[in-house]
Scaffold this motif. Structure first.
Motif, PDB file in Angstrom:
ATOM      1  N   CYS A 144     -23.716  22.418  18.953  1.00 18.90           N
ATOM      2  CA  CYS A 144     -23.672  23.276  17.762  1.00 18.90           C
ATOM      3  C   CYS A 144     -22.404  24.141  17.757  1.00 18.90           C
ATOM      4  O   CYS A 144     -21.821  24.401  16.713  1.00 18.90           O
TER       5      CYS A 144
ATOM      6  N   CYS B  48     -18.798  23.319  16.090  1.00 21.82           N
ATOM      7  CA  CYS B  48     -18.493  23.689  14.703  1.00 21.82           C
ATOM      8  C   CYS B  48     -18.719  25.176  14.424  1.00 21.82           C
ATOM      9  O   CYS B  48     -18.018  25.747  13.597  1.00 21.82           O
ATOM     10  N   HIS B  49     -19.697  25.790  15.066  1.00 25.58           N
ATOM     11  CA  HIS B  49     -20.073  27.162  14.711  1.00 25.58           C
ATOM     12  C   HIS B  49     -19.345  28.233  15.534  1.00 25.58           C
ATOM     13  O   HIS B  49     -19.509  29.414  15.265  1.00 25.58           O
TER      14      HIS B  49
ATOM     15  N   ILE C 225     -17.252  26.481   5.825  1.00 25.65           N
ATOM     16  CA  ILE C 225     -17.543  27.515   6.807  1.00 25.65           C
ATOM     17  C   ILE C 225     -18.863  27.158   7.481  1.00 25.65           C
ATOM     18  O   ILE C 225     -19.883  26.999   6.801  1.00 25.65           O
TER      19      ILE C 225
ATOM     20  N   ALA D 298     -29.546  25.394   1.665  1.00 21.36           N
ATOM     21  CA  ALA D 298     -29.641  23.990   2.051  1.00 21.36           C
ATOM     22  C   ALA D 298     -28.412  23.552   2.841  1.00 21.36           C
ATOM     23  O   ALA D 298     -27.367  24.185   2.772  1.00 21.36           O
TER      24      ALA D 298
ATOM     25  N   ALA E 197     -25.381  21.308   3.412  1.00 19.91           N
ATOM     26  CA  ALA E 197     -24.428  20.409   2.758  1.00 19.91           C
ATOM     27  C   ALA E 197     -23.258  20.149   3.704  1.00 19.91           C
ATOM     28  O   ALA E 197     -23.262  20.596   4.848  1.00 19.91           O
TER      29      ALA E 197
ATOM     30  N   MET F  24     -22.824  19.753   7.758  1.00 20.83           N
ATOM     31  CA  MET F  24     -24.138  20.059   8.334  1.00 20.83           C
ATOM     32  C   MET F  24     -25.187  19.034   7.893  1.00 20.83           C
ATOM     33  O   MET F  24     -26.201  18.870   8.570  1.00 20.83           O
TER      34      MET F  24
ATOM     35  N   SER G 247     -26.367  31.737   1.987  1.00 17.67           N
ATOM     36  CA  SER G 247     -25.174  32.147   2.726  1.00 17.67           C
ATOM     37  C   SER G 247     -23.911  31.854   1.926  1.00 17.67           C
ATOM     38  O   SER G 247     -22.916  32.555   2.045  1.00 17.67           O
TER      39      SER G 247
ATOM     40  N   ASN H 266     -17.680  27.451   0.824  1.00 15.11           N
ATOM     41  CA  ASN H 266     -18.925  26.682   0.713  1.00 15.11           C
ATOM     42  C   ASN H 266     -19.451  26.668  -0.714  1.00 15.11           C
ATOM     43  O   ASN H 266     -19.879  25.638  -1.221  1.00 15.11           O
TER      44      ASN H 266
HETATM   45  C1  HEC Z   1     -20.104  19.010  12.449  1.00 18.38           C
HETATM   46  C2  HEC Z   1     -20.148  20.443  12.405  1.00 18.38           C
HETATM   47  C3  HEC Z   1     -21.482  21.127  12.649  1.00 18.38           C
HETATM   48  C4  HEC Z   1     -22.325  20.959  13.711  1.00 18.38           C
HETATM   49  C5  HEC Z   1     -22.166  20.023  14.900  1.00 18.38           C
HETATM   50  C6  HEC Z   1     -23.415  21.880  13.492  1.00 18.38           C
HETATM   51  N1  HEC Z   1     -23.238  22.574  12.338  1.00 18.38           N
HETATM   52 FE1  HEC Z   1     -24.556  23.882  11.494  1.00 18.38          FE
HETATM   53  N2  HEC Z   1     -23.368  24.066   9.855  1.00 18.38           N
HETATM   54  C7  HEC Z   1     -22.142  23.461   9.696  1.00 18.38           C
HETATM   55  C8  HEC Z   1     -21.636  23.786   8.374  1.00 18.38           C
HETATM   56  C9  HEC Z   1     -20.306  23.342   7.786  1.00 18.38           C
HETATM   57  C10 HEC Z   1     -22.614  24.599   7.747  1.00 18.38           C
HETATM   58  C11 HEC Z   1     -22.605  25.156   6.310  1.00 18.38           C
HETATM   59  C12 HEC Z   1     -23.347  24.150   5.440  1.00 18.38           C
HETATM   60  C13 HEC Z   1     -23.774  24.642   4.075  1.00 18.38           C
HETATM   61  O1  HEC Z   1     -23.569  25.806   3.741  1.00 18.38           O
HETATM   62  O2  HEC Z   1     -24.358  23.838   3.329  1.00 18.38           O
HETATM   63  C14 HEC Z   1     -23.678  24.762   8.713  1.00 18.38           C
HETATM   64  C15 HEC Z   1     -24.839  25.498   8.471  1.00 18.38           C
HETATM   65  C16 HEC Z   1     -25.806  25.752   9.419  1.00 18.38           C
HETATM   66  C17 HEC Z   1     -26.912  26.641   9.220  1.00 18.38           C
HETATM   67  C18 HEC Z   1     -27.168  27.483   7.974  1.00 18.38           C
HETATM   68  C19 HEC Z   1     -26.548  28.849   8.172  1.00 18.38           C
HETATM   69  C20 HEC Z   1     -26.590  29.721   6.976  1.00 18.38           C
HETATM   70  O3  HEC Z   1     -26.509  30.954   7.163  1.00 18.38           O
HETATM   71  O4  HEC Z   1     -26.684  29.210   5.859  1.00 18.38           O
HETATM   72  C21 HEC Z   1     -27.655  26.623  10.367  1.00 18.38           C
HETATM   73  C22 HEC Z   1     -28.914  27.398  10.645  1.00 18.38           C
HETATM   74  C23 HEC Z   1     -27.000  25.707  11.285  1.00 18.38           C
HETATM   75  N3  HEC Z   1     -25.875  25.190  10.677  1.00 18.38           N
HETATM   76  C24 HEC Z   1     -27.438  25.433  12.558  1.00 18.38           C
HETATM   77  C25 HEC Z   1     -26.843  24.491  13.398  1.00 18.38           C
HETATM   78  C26 HEC Z   1     -27.383  24.099  14.674  1.00 18.38           C
HETATM   79  C27 HEC Z   1     -28.608  24.701  15.316  1.00 18.38           C
HETATM   80  C28 HEC Z   1     -26.564  23.130  15.173  1.00 18.38           C
HETATM   81  C29 HEC Z   1     -26.737  22.324  16.447  1.00 18.38           C
HETATM   82  C30 HEC Z   1     -28.030  21.684  16.596  1.00 18.38           C
HETATM   83  C31 HEC Z   1     -25.509  22.919  14.206  1.00 18.38           C
HETATM   84  N4  HEC Z   1     -25.708  23.772  13.143  1.00 18.38           N
HETATM   85  C32 HEC Z   1     -24.485  22.003  14.362  1.00 18.38           C
HETATM   86  C33 HEC Z   1     -21.500  22.644  10.609  1.00 18.38           C
HETATM   87  C34 HEC Z   1     -22.059  22.150  11.783  1.00 18.38           C
END
Ligand code: HEC
Ligand code: HEC
Ligand code: HEC
Length: 432
Positions: free
Chosen positions: A204, A207-208, A232, A265, A267, A270, A357, A366
């Motif tokens: 996670c 990317c985060h 983001i 949601a 997108a 993610m 968000s 986003n």
């Molecule tokens: C390939 C890159 C990537 C990986 C790997 C990734 N994320 Fe994300 N994540 C994102 C992106 C980009 C968004 C924003 C998507 C949107 O707004 O629709 C996001 C959004 C989220 C959100 C929503 C946050 C919000 O405040 O709206 C959560 C919760 C989250 N991720 C959890 C995780 C977790 C837990 C993992 C690992 C299991 C993970 N992500 C792995 C790129 C990633």
């Protein structure tokens, strides 16, 4: 005297180069004899399949419309274009002649079978947190169940000197976290399982977590939010700008279904994480991930349904706007509100935009991405779609809607928004 200083400086530098060379050099691991495939247990193959999904191996190793695991998926990084490798069991162009030992070394240290360093676009610095057994299971799955694809990897488009692979050794020394996963004995087994999955296979943080100028993850700001492929990835910690707290059960719902009614949601990048990756994990593992992130985000147990911010967001929709004056309100009402209206926030799949968000992040990317491209049925909640507005709305229209949403959600307007909308519209779109 001067000469002596110069000689000793050279001496130290030369010794440094030699030491670095020794550190950077890795031997080739002998190829398997043709046809020598080790026997694998069905249990390992099955577990490896789940682990490979949870590590999104296929997302990064399959180009859109290409052969699975055949490589040449294109990644656009600030350092240039990188192509993934062929990891099918093809003996000539894939990993068909890799021993288990070579595979484990690659997953733990980012070194290929022939000894060359791999770029950190391959997230080995997370995979190194996995147990040997889990890595072996992935090897068993790839070697036994994935059809061989004969396809050479394309040359990466990284400029000199960063294309010198041995320099990666320096990068690893400076930035890669190679400490194995450590159990926290003061935490529950469930928390530890979640931490193991998040830090390791599911990476996670790749990317985060924000990165430094050379692409190293800033571990002191783990999961605090970062820019990835024009999106983001928001903060998953207490620094989240979400108006309602993320609780463990909200994480669970979002990660399992692609949508949290209180937050929005999934997108962009993610969406495949949820639908191609985590979807393979059993419920117990998703609960474990949620417990781990619930604690990082503050584990607030207040019921969001009773939160004043939720009520304010619902009430806002009921206000009667003067559509003759407010262009943003007029455009929002005519193009968005039919789908984004609900009298309570319990309605799934129709996010209240005042809570999401996308509206509350410091960066508008986003929100603009979603307005331009909508939601396909394989993003967010499966089967639910939002149309794209790329062709229907001008940059001015999108700016007006976004500004209206920001204001009604109680945030300051985004600076230079019109320009940003234009820039994002002109960016090439990458299929996921
Ligand atoms: C390939 C890159 C990537 C990986 C790997 C990734 N994320 Fe994300 N994540 C994102 C992106 C980009 C968004 C924003 C998507 C949107 O707004 O629709 C996001 C959004 C989220 C959100 C929503 C946050 C919000 O405040 O709206 C959560 C919760 C989250 N991720 C959890 C995780 C977790 C837990 C993992 C690992 C299991 C993970 N992500 C792995 C790129 C990633
Ligand atoms: C974020 C994208 C990404 C993900 C996720 C990813 N890889 Fe890769 N992988 C790459 C890239 C890019 C390369 C090539 C790097 C280079 O050129 O140095 C690579 C290289 C490799 C190599 C080295 C192959 C060789 O011939 O040297 C192996 C093995 C590998 N990946 C296995 C995996 C496995 C197994 C998974 C899932 C557990 C996985 N990768 C997930 C991007 C990814
Ligand atoms: C035809 C119905 C429809 C219309 C019209 C529509 N949307 Fe959506 N929108 C949706 C659905 C459904 C989702 C959730 C998708 C999912 O969960 O799969 C969504 C999701 C979103 C999200 C993501 C929410 C989040 O925070 O993660 C944003 C932002 C958004 N819409 C903005 C807009 C804006 C702005 C407009 C007007 C320009 C608009 N939508 C018009 C149906 C629509």
């Amino acid at each position: 005297m001067h000469k002596r200083i110069i000689y000793s400086v050279f001496g130290v530098a030369a010794a440094g180069v030699v030491l670095f060379g020794v550190y950077a050099w890795h031997p080739e691991i002998a190829p398997l004899a043709p046809g020598a495939k080790p026997p694998f247990s069905q249990a390992d193959i099955a577990r490896g399949k789940i682990m490979a999904a949870a590590g999104y191996c296929s997302t990064c190793h399959t180009p859109p419309g290409g052969l699975e695991y055949g490589g040449n998926y294109q990644m656009n990084t600030p350092f240039g274009v990188i192509y993934s490798s062929n990891i099918t069991p093809d003996p000539d162009t894939g990993i068909g002649r890799w021993s288990e030992e070579a595979f484990i070394r690659a997953m733990r240290t980012g070194v290929s079978r022939d000894g060359h360093h791999l770029l950190p676009a391959f997230p080995f610095e997370h995979f190194n947190k996995m147990t040997d057994d889990d890595i072996k299971a992935i090897y068993a799955y790839l070697m036994s169940s994935v059809p061989a694809v004969n396809q050479q990897k394309k040359e990466n488009g990284i400029a000199f000197p960063l294309n010198l692979r041995f320099l990666q050794a320096g990068w690893k020394l400076l930035f890669a976290n190679t400490t194995p996963f450590e159990k926290h004995s003061d935490k529950s087994d469930e928390w530890n399982r979640g931490a193991y999955l998040a830090q390791g296979i599911a990476h996670c943080g790749a990317c985060h977590t924000p990165r430094n100028a050379l692409g190293g993850e800033k571990y002191s700001q783990m999961y605090e939010g970062a820019l990835i492929d024009g999106w983001i990835a928001p903060s998953l910690t207490r620094s989240s700008t979400s108006p309602l707290h993320w609780r463990a059960q909200d994480f669970y719902e979002y990660l399992r279904t692609g949508n949290s009614p209180y937050h929005g949601a999934a997108a962009g990048p993610m969406a495949p994480v949820v639908h191609h990756g985590l979807a393979a994990l059993p419920d117990a593992d998703l609960k474990a991930l949620s417990v781990y992130f619930g604690e990082l985000a503050g584990s607030n147990s207040d019921d969001p349904a009773a939160a004043p911010k939720l009520q304010a967001a619902v009430d806002e929709q009921h206000k009667i706007k003067d559509l003759r004056i407010d262009n943003g309100a007029r455009l929002y009402t005519s193009t968005c509100s039919a789908c984004h209206y609900s009298s309570s926030q319990q309605v799934k799949g129709r996010p209240l935009l005042a809570l999401g968000s996308a509206t509350h992040l410091e960066d508008p990317s986003n929100l603009i991405n979603v307005i331009l491209d909508g939601f396909r049925s394989d993003q967010g909640i499966s089967g639910v779609v939002m149309p794209q507005f790329r062709d229907a709305l001008s940059d001015d229209d999108i700016t007006a809607i976004a500004t209206y949403l920001r204001q009604t959600a109680g945030e300051q307007p985004w600076p230079n928004l019109l320009q940003k909308v234009g820039e994002i519209r002109r960016q090439p779109r990458f299929e996921q």
